[in-house]
Design a protein around this motif. Structure first.
Motif, PDB file in Angstrom:
ATOM      1  N   THR A 152       8.746  34.174 -12.392  1.00 18.80           N
ATOM      2  CA  THR A 152       9.877  33.278 -12.177  1.00 18.80           C
ATOM      3  C   THR A 152      11.190  34.041 -12.254  1.00 18.80           C
ATOM      4  OG1 THR A 152       8.670  31.380 -13.084  1.00 18.80           O
ATOM      5  CG2 THR A 152      11.068  31.238 -13.051  1.00 18.80           C
ATOM      6  N   ARG A 153      11.319  34.903 -13.227  1.00 16.37           N
ATOM      7  CA  ARG A 153      12.543  35.696 -13.373  1.00 16.37           C
ATOM      8  C   ARG A 153      12.737  36.640 -12.186  1.00 16.37           C
ATOM      9  NH1 ARG A 153      16.173  36.930 -17.137  1.00 16.37           N
ATOM     10  NH2 ARG A 153      15.189  35.564 -18.666  1.00 16.37           N
ATOM     11  N   MET A 154      11.667  37.277 -11.723  1.00 17.25           N
ATOM     12  CA  MET A 154      11.777  38.208 -10.603  1.00 17.25           C
ATOM     13  C   MET A 154      12.156  37.480  -9.314  1.00 17.25           C
ATOM     14  SD  MET A 154      11.209  41.172 -11.906  1.00 17.25           S
ATOM     15  CE  MET A 154      10.994  42.141 -10.437  1.00 17.25           C
ATOM     16  N   ILE A 155      11.522  36.337  -9.060  1.00 14.82           N
ATOM     17  CA  ILE A 155      11.814  35.583  -7.840  1.00 14.82           C
ATOM     18  C   ILE A 155      13.219  34.991  -7.901  1.00 14.82           C
ATOM     19  CG2 ILE A 155      11.148  33.549  -6.495  1.00 14.82           C
ATOM     20  CD1 ILE A 155       8.240  34.176  -7.319  1.00 14.82           C
ATOM     21  N   VAL A 196       4.064  40.744  -2.188  1.00  8.70           N
ATOM     22  CA  VAL A 196       3.848  41.968  -2.970  1.00  8.70           C
ATOM     23  C   VAL A 196       3.361  41.620  -4.368  1.00  8.70           C
ATOM     24  CG1 VAL A 196       4.966  43.989  -3.977  1.00  8.70           C
ATOM     25  CG2 VAL A 196       5.532  43.292  -1.653  1.00  8.70           C
ATOM     26  N   PHE A 197       4.002  40.634  -5.003  1.00 10.06           N
ATOM     27  CA  PHE A 197       3.585  40.223  -6.336  1.00 10.06           C
ATOM     28  C   PHE A 197       2.140  39.736  -6.334  1.00 10.06           C
ATOM     29  CE2 PHE A 197       8.260  39.018  -7.282  1.00 10.06           C
ATOM     30  CZ  PHE A 197       8.539  40.339  -7.592  1.00 10.06           C
ATOM     31  N   SER A 198       1.750  39.004  -5.284  1.00 11.08           N
ATOM     32  CA  SER A 198       0.408  38.436  -5.240  1.00 11.08           C
ATOM     33  C   SER A 198      -0.664  39.516  -5.197  1.00 11.08           C
ATOM     34  CB  SER A 198       0.272  37.494  -4.036  1.00 11.08           C
ATOM     35  OG  SER A 198       0.371  38.220  -2.821  1.00 11.08           O
ATOM     36  N   THR A 199      -0.437  40.562  -4.405  1.00 19.13           N
ATOM     37  CA  THR A 199      -1.442  41.626  -4.310  1.00 19.13           C
ATOM     38  C   THR A 199      -1.536  42.414  -5.615  1.00 19.13           C
ATOM     39  OG1 THR A 199       0.248  43.045  -3.295  1.00 19.13           O
ATOM     40  CG2 THR A 199      -1.238  41.877  -1.829  1.00 19.13           C
TER      41      THR A 199
END
Length: 294
Positions: A152-155, A196-199
């Motif tokens: 959440t913070r990154m997005i 990218v986060f998902s992978t």
């Protein structure tokens, strides 16, 4: 070049996607591809070597290792992907809301994230599973609770960068409603970062599920799962060390594939980083360099 053209141009990305797709297909068609029932025991054939009947041999209960490995894809990889999808769904929604509205809404969401991030994720996962009890569903819940705040913070940081773009300002001035701006502009804008986060996170969740199953806190016997297979193989590690090879190598390959794919996607999102990785700058310099006249 577009994002997808840069991604396809990366050989490591193509190899990683091929490996992941191969594992997913193998898991989806496990009932057809598996030579035996993964739960069927045959004590007379325990620790059988590799053969046409048992391509990867059998375990301590005479169960086919290959069959359990194929069915373990459903437990290990599929549930890891579901966990990642739910985690990023929550994080993307909250991150876009916090980054777009700012003010008290942003402050409230970020303070909750600060509280969640004050606990080490591994300790939190163990604590949640300890309270809820062993089981695959509880492992999924624990991973979601432990990771949503960080994403959440990154997005939210990515959304703040996009809200200053001219087309977002134009959408606000032209009278577009908030839902339209978030769905049609902000969500596509941060979709690359989310991919990218998902992978990268899927590989981490696979390790988490396997590790908790190895410790006896995740998937319970006799359900086929790679971490559980390692747990059962550790009891005969001295006498039959080959029992740990199949699930261990499978975890190594799939986690490496997700990590390499995440690195390639990160490079494809950044054209400068992609050029540096592929050596394009140096090639352009050589072509454009003029000989010095005497």
């Amino acid at each position: 070049m577009t994002f997808w053209s840069r991604l396809i141009a990366d050989k490591m990305a193509v190899i990683s996607m091929s490996i992941i797709l191969l594992f997913i297909i193998a898991g989806a068609f496990a009932p057809i591809l598996a030579p035996h029932d993964p739960l069927k025991m045959n004590i007379a054939q325990k620790f059988a070597g590799m053969s046409w009947t048992y391509p990867l041999g059998t375990d301590q209960l005479g169960r086919c290792v290959l069959s359990r490995l194929l069915f373990g894809i459903r437990t290990t990889i599929f549930y890891a992907m579901i966990t990642t999808f739910i985690t990023l769904g929550i994080a993307t929604t909250l991150g876009i809301i916090a980054g777009f509205f700012r003010g008290k809404v942003d402050e409230f969401i970020m303070r909750i994230c600060d509280v969640m991030l004050s606990f080490p994720s591994e300790v939190m996962i163990l604590a949640i599973v300890g309270v809820l009890g062993p089981g695959l569903l509880n492992v999924v819940i624990a991973n979601i609770i432990a990771h949503w705040a960080w994403y959440t913070r990154m997005i939210r940081s990515a959304v703040i960068q996009y809200t200053d773009k001219n087309y977002i300002r134009f959408s606000k001035v032209s009278g577009c409603n908030t839902n339209h701006i978030m769905r049609k502009h902000l969500l596509p804008g941060v979709s690359g970062e989310v991919a990218v986060f998902s992978t990268l996170d899927t590989g981490w969740v696979i390790l988490s599920i396997s590790a908790l199953s190895f410790l006896g806190l995740g998937v319970q016997a006799p359900t086929p799962e790679w971490g559980m297979m390692l747990n059962e193989a550790k009891n005969v590690m001295i006498t039959m060390p080959t029992q740990m090879l199949a699930p261990g190598i499978a975890i190594l390959i799939i986690v490496s594939a997700f990590n390499f794919l995440g690195d390639s996607m990160q490079s494809a999102l950044n054209p400068k980083l992609f050029q540096k990785k592929k050596g394009v700058k140096w090639n352009v310099f050589i072509r454009n360099k003029k000989p010095v006249s005497n």
